[in-house]
Design an enzyme around this catalytic site. Structure first.
Site, PDB file in Angstrom:
ATOM      1  N   ASN A 102     -13.362   0.081  17.519  1.00 44.08           N
ATOM      2  CA  ASN A 102     -12.797   0.295  18.859  1.00 44.08           C
ATOM      3  C   ASN A 102     -13.511   1.311  19.733  1.00 44.08           C
ATOM      4  O   ASN A 102     -13.123   1.486  20.885  1.00 44.08           O
ATOM      5  CB  ASN A 102     -11.328   0.743  18.723  1.00 44.08           C
ATOM      6  CG  ASN A 102     -10.488  -0.328  18.082  1.00 44.08           C
ATOM      7  OD1 ASN A 102     -10.447  -1.450  18.572  1.00 44.08           O
ATOM      8  ND2 ASN A 102      -9.851  -0.006  16.966  1.00 44.08           N
ATOM      9  N   ARG A 158      -2.565  -2.102  -3.430  1.00 45.14           N
ATOM     10  CA  ARG A 158      -3.785  -1.329  -3.238  1.00 45.14           C
ATOM     11  C   ARG A 158      -3.710  -0.159  -4.217  1.00 45.14           C
ATOM     12  O   ARG A 158      -2.759   0.616  -4.202  1.00 45.14           O
ATOM     13  CB  ARG A 158      -3.843  -0.796  -1.813  1.00 45.14           C
ATOM     14  CG  ARG A 158      -5.054   0.052  -1.600  1.00 45.14           C
ATOM     15  CD  ARG A 158      -5.131   0.585  -0.199  1.00 45.14           C
ATOM     16  NE  ARG A 158      -6.397   1.291  -0.034  1.00 45.14           N
ATOM     17  CZ  ARG A 158      -6.668   2.063   0.987  1.00 45.14           C
ATOM     18  NH1 ARG A 158      -5.783   2.228   1.945  1.00 45.14           N
ATOM     19  NH2 ARG A 158      -7.832   2.678   1.063  1.00 45.14           N
ATOM     20  N   HIS A 206     -17.502   2.156   7.509  1.00 42.26           N
ATOM     21  CA  HIS A 206     -16.047   2.110   7.675  1.00 42.26           C
ATOM     22  C   HIS A 206     -15.665   3.451   8.315  1.00 42.26           C
ATOM     23  O   HIS A 206     -15.628   4.485   7.645  1.00 42.26           O
ATOM     24  CB  HIS A 206     -15.367   1.928   6.313  1.00 42.26           C
ATOM     25  CG  HIS A 206     -13.871   1.941   6.383  1.00 42.26           C
ATOM     26  ND1 HIS A 206     -13.095   0.823   6.181  1.00 42.26           N
ATOM     27  CD2 HIS A 206     -13.005   2.940   6.649  1.00 42.26           C
ATOM     28  CE1 HIS A 206     -11.817   1.134   6.320  1.00 42.26           C
ATOM     29  NE2 HIS A 206     -11.743   2.433   6.594  1.00 42.26           N
ATOM     30  N   LEU A 207     -15.432   3.424   9.628  1.00 45.25           N
ATOM     31  CA  LEU A 207     -15.152   4.669  10.355  1.00 45.25           C
ATOM     32  C   LEU A 207     -13.712   4.638  10.855  1.00 45.25           C
ATOM     33  O   LEU A 207     -13.382   3.946  11.824  1.00 45.25           O
ATOM     34  CB  LEU A 207     -16.123   4.836  11.536  1.00 45.25           C
ATOM     35  CG  LEU A 207     -17.620   4.701  11.205  1.00 45.25           C
ATOM     36  CD1 LEU A 207     -18.471   4.864  12.460  1.00 45.25           C
ATOM     37  CD2 LEU A 207     -18.042   5.709  10.138  1.00 45.25           C
ATOM     38  N   GLU A 218      -8.444  -5.260   4.808  1.00 47.47           N
ATOM     39  CA  GLU A 218      -8.299  -4.902   3.389  1.00 47.47           C
ATOM     40  C   GLU A 218      -7.116  -5.627   2.752  1.00 47.47           C
ATOM     41  O   GLU A 218      -7.162  -6.002   1.580  1.00 47.47           O
ATOM     42  CB  GLU A 218      -8.116  -3.384   3.265  1.00 47.47           C
ATOM     43  CG  GLU A 218      -9.379  -2.620   3.635  1.00 47.47           C
ATOM     44  CD  GLU A 218      -9.119  -1.155   3.930  1.00 47.47           C
ATOM     45  OE1 GLU A 218      -8.683  -0.841   5.060  1.00 47.47           O
ATOM     46  OE2 GLU A 218      -9.349  -0.322   3.049  1.00 47.47           O
ATOM     47  N   ASN A 253       0.877  -1.179   0.000  1.00 49.72           N
ATOM     48  CA  ASN A 253       0.000   0.000   0.000  1.00 49.72           C
ATOM     49  C   ASN A 253       0.913   1.227   0.000  1.00 49.72           C
ATOM     50  O   ASN A 253       1.456   1.600   1.047  1.00 49.72           O
ATOM     51  CB  ASN A 253      -0.891  -0.045   1.240  1.00 49.72           C
ATOM     52  CG  ASN A 253      -1.871   1.113   1.296  1.00 49.72           C
ATOM     53  OD1 ASN A 253      -1.828   2.018   0.456  1.00 49.72           O
ATOM     54  ND2 ASN A 253      -2.731   1.105   2.281  1.00 49.72           N
ATOM     55  N   HIS A 255     -12.715   2.759  -0.162  1.00 46.48           N
ATOM     56  CA  HIS A 255     -12.747   1.721   0.887  1.00 46.48           C
ATOM     57  C   HIS A 255     -13.462   0.462   0.404  1.00 46.48           C
ATOM     58  O   HIS A 255     -14.031  -0.289   1.210  1.00 46.48           O
ATOM     59  CB  HIS A 255     -13.467   2.211   2.170  1.00 46.48           C
ATOM     60  CG  HIS A 255     -12.801   3.348   2.864  1.00 46.48           C
ATOM     61  ND1 HIS A 255     -13.506   4.430   3.366  1.00 46.48           N
ATOM     62  CD2 HIS A 255     -11.505   3.582   3.162  1.00 46.48           C
ATOM     63  CE1 HIS A 255     -12.671   5.278   3.933  1.00 46.48           C
ATOM     64  NE2 HIS A 255     -11.450   4.789   3.821  1.00 46.48           N
ATOM     65  N   GLY A 296     -10.791   1.648  12.421  1.00 47.81           N
ATOM     66  CA  GLY A 296     -10.250   2.063  13.726  1.00 47.81           C
ATOM     67  C   GLY A 296     -11.294   2.547  14.723  1.00 47.81           C
ATOM     68  O   GLY A 296     -11.316   2.098  15.867  1.00 47.81           O
ATOM     69  N   ARG A 318     -11.051  15.723   7.005  1.00 45.43           N
ATOM     70  CA  ARG A 318     -11.828  16.117   5.817  1.00 45.43           C
ATOM     71  C   ARG A 318     -13.225  16.555   6.229  1.00 45.43           C
ATOM     72  O   ARG A 318     -13.828  15.961   7.129  1.00 45.43           O
ATOM     73  CB  ARG A 318     -11.953  14.949   4.838  1.00 45.43           C
ATOM     74  CG  ARG A 318     -10.642  14.480   4.264  1.00 45.43           C
ATOM     75  CD  ARG A 318     -10.879  13.398   3.222  1.00 45.43           C
ATOM     76  NE  ARG A 318      -9.662  12.688   2.936  1.00 45.43           N
ATOM     77  CZ  ARG A 318      -9.527  11.369   2.961  1.00 45.43           C
ATOM     78  NH1 ARG A 318     -10.571  10.596   3.238  1.00 45.43           N
ATOM     79  NH2 ARG A 318      -8.369  10.807   2.705  1.00 45.43           N
TER      80      ARG A 318
END
Ligand code: AMP
Length: 414
Positions: A348, A92, A209-210, A398, A7, A181, A344, A242
């Protein structure tokens, strides 16, 4: 069979070497500060091999790859005896434009198409290409595959990917929603489907997907039908730095306020906005949750803290916007079987999951708050008994998707 997954970013290169018989990682690492001063962290998973974590000169991606190969094959740090034990490389690739619907064996034509996609992802594709070229030089003859972040979303229907701007920008310049993603949304939605045990073939999932970058996907019968990121990863929910979806006139307004160029204004929206923009001190959700006075383990108020208002506001804005997109995707799907949290933050943060789901109580989605506080590191079903839809936490992978696709394309093996 071993597959090396790469990646490549503009100044970094992450890698994982997989043994594909067991799908176990043999070694992984990160080349950081490429072109600056250089640092390598190399971590073998084989017990008698050493970790390397030191500054090391990395002038270009080519030197980075050659040092990674040295480490992978060395006596002290290595997990393979020679280069020929790397059977294939999977990269990737951030953007596949309108041409790539799936992963592709890298050849001159694929490289030309990727070069053409630079106009759509000028920050990411040049770095991906540097990684590919570096591997071609270091490992001539080893087959390489590109796995595109955008590919999983190629099933999105026209009404969801066309922007309401003059049509010529789509026809002549390929401007449309692509989404990102993809490997993550694909991986966690496949696992969710296994757990749902729905044999009707009619399934409705929303994958969240956070992470530092965040995106949601609406997945119907295993296929993406909408996603929050757009032609670039700037659109959608607010992220670490962002802004996500905002009034496009802000570009003009901010440029005028601070007398900035469009490029500098876009830098603000990409790198200084999101939760960092609101809180002001960090883009890391752990820092923000602590500053906001939440207990990281339970997700509830920490009674000993004095909460920072802007940290709380940043989290409130983030969770509200994620919940709003979930609501809109329930409309797009015509219902919901399961809501999935990953990456992430999604994996978590009990606080973020609870705060998002608090907004969804009115439409019947409820989580078990005790189970939500369990730190499982594996699949976790946090659905409350009275919930109309399942709510799952699923760790993403991934890199494994890239390794599996590489095997499938090169050796026709699933
Ligand atoms: P990723 O981009 O998927 O690596 O996710 C990075 C984000 O996950 C960062 O904002 C981290 O602060 C966040 N994160 C990691 N662990 C936790 C945690 N225990 N609680 C809250 N956020 C976390």
């Amino acid at each position: 069979m071993n597959v090396l997954v790469i990646n490549a970013g503009s100044s970094s290169l992450k890698y994982q070497l997989f043994d594909m018989e067991t799908e176990k990682i043999l070694a992984k690492g990160l080349c950081d500060r490429i072109g600056i001063d250089g640092h390598l962290k190399h971590k073998p998973t084989v017990s008698d091999k050493k970790v390397f974590d030191e500054a090391i000169s990395l002038p270009t991606h080519a030197e980075a790859i050659s040092i990674v190969i040295d480490k992978l094959t060395s006596d002290d740090y290595g997990v393979i005896s020679c280069l020929s034990e790397i059977n294939a490389v999977g990269h990737r690739a951030v953007h596949g434009g309108r041409k790539f619907f799936g992963s592709a064996l890298i050849n001159d034509e694929v490289i030309m198409i990727l070069e053409d996609c630079i106009r759509l992802a000028p920050l990411h594709i040049p770095a991906n290409l540097m990684g590919i070229r570096a591997c071609q030089i270091a490992m001539p003859g080893v087959p390489q595959v590109a796995v595109f972040d955008t590919a999983f979303h190629h099933t999105i229907p026209e009404h969801a990917y066309i922007y309401p701007i003059p049509y010529k920008y789509y026809e002549e310049n390929d401007i449309r929603r692509y989404g990102f993603h993809g490997s993550s949304h694909r991986y966690v939605s496949a696992i969710a489907l296994e757990h749902l045990n729905n044999t009707t073939g009619d399934t409705k999932l929303i994958t969240c997907h956070l992470g530092n970058g965040s995106s949601l996907a609406a997945v119907k019968n295993g296929k993406s039908i909408d996603t929050t990121m757009g032609v670039t990863p700037l659109e959608g929910v607010p992220m670490g730095t962002r802004c996500g979806s905002v009034d496009p006139s802000l570009v003009d307004i901010i440029a005028a306020i601070d007398d900035l160029s469009i490029k500098d204004t876009m830098d603000i929206l990409n790198k200084k906005s999101g939760v960092l923009g609101i809180y002001g001190k960090s883009s890391d959700f752990r820092d923000i949750e602590i500053a906001a006075g939440y207990d990281m383990d339970t997700g509830f108020d920490d009674p000993d803290s004095s909460p920072d208002k802007r940290a709380r506001l940043a989290l409130d804005v983030f969770c509200y916007q994620v919940a709003k997109f979930i609501g809109s995707y329930i409309v797009a799907l015509g219902g919901l079987d399961a809501l999935i949290f990953t990456a992430g933050i999604g994996e978590n943060s009990p606080y973020v999951r609870r705060a998002i789901c608090d907004h969804l109580k009115g439409i019947g989605i409820n989580i078990d708050e005790q189970v939500n506080a369990v730190r499982a590191g594996d699949f976790l079903d946090i659905t409350a008994e009275n919930s109309t839809s399942k709510v799952f936490v699923i760790p993403t992978n991934e890199e494994l998707v890239i390794a599996r696709d590489t095997m499938e394309i090169i050796f026709n093996r699933k």
